[in-house]
Design an enzyme around this catalytic site. Structure first.
Site, PDB file in Angstrom:
ATOM      1  N   CYS A 241       3.516 -10.697 -15.507  1.00 30.24           N
ATOM      2  CA  CYS A 241       2.502 -11.197 -14.572  1.00 30.24           C
ATOM      3  C   CYS A 241       2.906 -12.482 -13.861  1.00 30.24           C
ATOM      4  CB  CYS A 241       1.178 -11.395 -15.303  1.00 30.24           C
ATOM      5  SG  CYS A 241       0.563  -9.900 -16.107  1.00 30.24           S
TER       6      CYS A 241
ATOM      7  N   HIS B 165      -2.974 -15.878 -10.785  1.00 29.76           N
ATOM      8  CA  HIS B 165      -2.823 -14.509 -11.282  1.00 29.76           C
ATOM      9  C   HIS B 165      -4.206 -13.989 -11.629  1.00 29.76           C
ATOM     10  CE1 HIS B 165      -1.813 -11.059 -13.568  1.00 29.76           C
ATOM     11  NE2 HIS B 165      -2.024 -11.617 -14.749  1.00 29.76           N
TER      12      HIS B 165
ATOM     13  N   ASN C  88      -6.229  -6.469 -13.094  1.00 30.52           N
ATOM     14  CA  ASN C  88      -4.972  -7.185 -13.293  1.00 30.52           C
ATOM     15  C   ASN C  88      -3.833  -6.279 -12.830  1.00 30.52           C
ATOM     16  OD1 ASN C  88      -2.625  -8.360 -14.290  1.00 30.52           O
ATOM     17  ND2 ASN C  88      -3.499  -8.878 -16.277  1.00 30.52           N
TER      18      ASN C  88
END
Length: 326
Positions: free
Chosen positions: A120, A253, A283
């Protein structure tokens, strides 16, 4: 010698057409005997929907339209690009790189291309590397792409993880500039936390060894993420000599709304200065920051000249931040 800087001149993104709401996902899980609900997911994560790619769609297939959108925004053609860096944890193949496949699909050749794997945090890592290669003269115009098909890694018998992730791609064009666009970067990792977020499997002899599905200790990730993101944010601000009060937008993020707002609070930034797309995207790992940045640009929130803080945290355990002026 005049120092070379880099600046983002175009952004783009792409989401697969299948939008899966929490209600859709709850119905699918109920058929497997797993109980969840829209309220349960929203309360814990802020996620309301995510996009899943069709079975035959690969990370490169999502990356290419995102790249074309970024090129169009920058007023460039694929042949103007002399570097491609792709951040992904879900590559098309073991090798060659997804970046090489994207290069071919864009109809160009000759320039250096490679993948970056920092989960990520991947886009922050990739942007930092591209900035350095432009600064040293290796490249002049780079495509930096985050692209993921995380739906392939999900265990749909684990409601604690399968509700969190989605698929998508985001891209930026990074060009050499006489004025700094990338103001400062800060990257870190600590491998002792490998086990708290991982896909502990690999290919051997034509078979998958180990566990090929995503595993996460959510509480451990949350606790670690809030602290390291604050440190990375303050590090880039210190390196650039910019006070937190000068930040126009925080583009974090998009993992969990609570982590995002906690980070903003530590920097004394109001929620109104945070670009939030987690409610629609979930996500998307390395794609989440460029997806959110492109959303901010195309909605007119993020404007030229504004100071933007990007920050990510992911498996590895990796984390980092980029401070830039649009």
């Amino acid at each position: 010698m005049t120092r070379r800087y880099s600046r983002i001149t175009g952004t783009g993104s792409h989401l697969p057409p299948r939008r899966v709401t929490n209600a859709d996902l709850a119905a699918e899980l109920a058929a497997r005997g797993i109980e969840t609900s829209n309220e349960w997911i929203v309360e814990r994560t802020g996620i309301e929907a995510r996009h899943f790619a069709a079975p035959d769609v690969l990370a490169s297939d999502l990356a290419v339209p995102a790249a074309h959108a970024a090129l169009a925004a920058a007023g460039l053609q694929p042949t103007d690009i002399d570097l491609i860096v792709v951040a992904t944890s879900t590559p098309d193949m073991v090798f060659p790189s997804t970046a090489a496949i994207v290069q071919h699909k864009l109809g160009i050749s000759g320039c250096p291309v490679f993948d970056v794997q920092a989960v990520c945090s991947g886009f922050v890592y990739a942007l930092t590397v591209a900035d350095a290669l432009i600064a040293n003269g290796t490249a002049t115009r780079a495509l930096v792409i985050g692209t993921e098909v995380f739906s392939r890694l999900l265990d749909f018998d684990d409601r604690g993880t399968c509700v969190l992730f989605g698929d998508g791609a985001g891209a930026v064009v990074l060009e050499a500039s006489e004025q700094p666009g990338i103001l400062a970067t800060d990257l870190h990792a600590d491998g002792k936390y490998v086990d708290i977020l991982c896909v502990p499997g690999h290919v051997s002899g034509g078979s998958v060894l180990g566990d090929p599905l995503l595993r996460m200790d959510g509480q451990a990730v949350f606790k670690l993420a809030v602290g390291v993101l604050d440190k990375a944010a303050r590090a880039v601000l210190d390196k650039a000599g910019v006070p937190a009060s000068d930040i126009d937008w925080l583009v974090p993020h998009q993992a969990n709304i609570r982590i995002m707002l906690s980070t903003a609070k530590k920097l004394h930034l109001p929620p109104e200065k945070v670009i939030v797309t987690v409610q629609e995207h979930g996500n998307t790992s390395a794609a989440s920051i460029p997806l959110a940045l492109d959303h901010g640009v195309r909605t007119g929130q993020v404007k030229p000249g504004q100071v933007v803080l990007l920050e990510g945290v992911g498996g590895g355990f990796t984390w980092g931040a980029v401070l830039l002026r649009m």
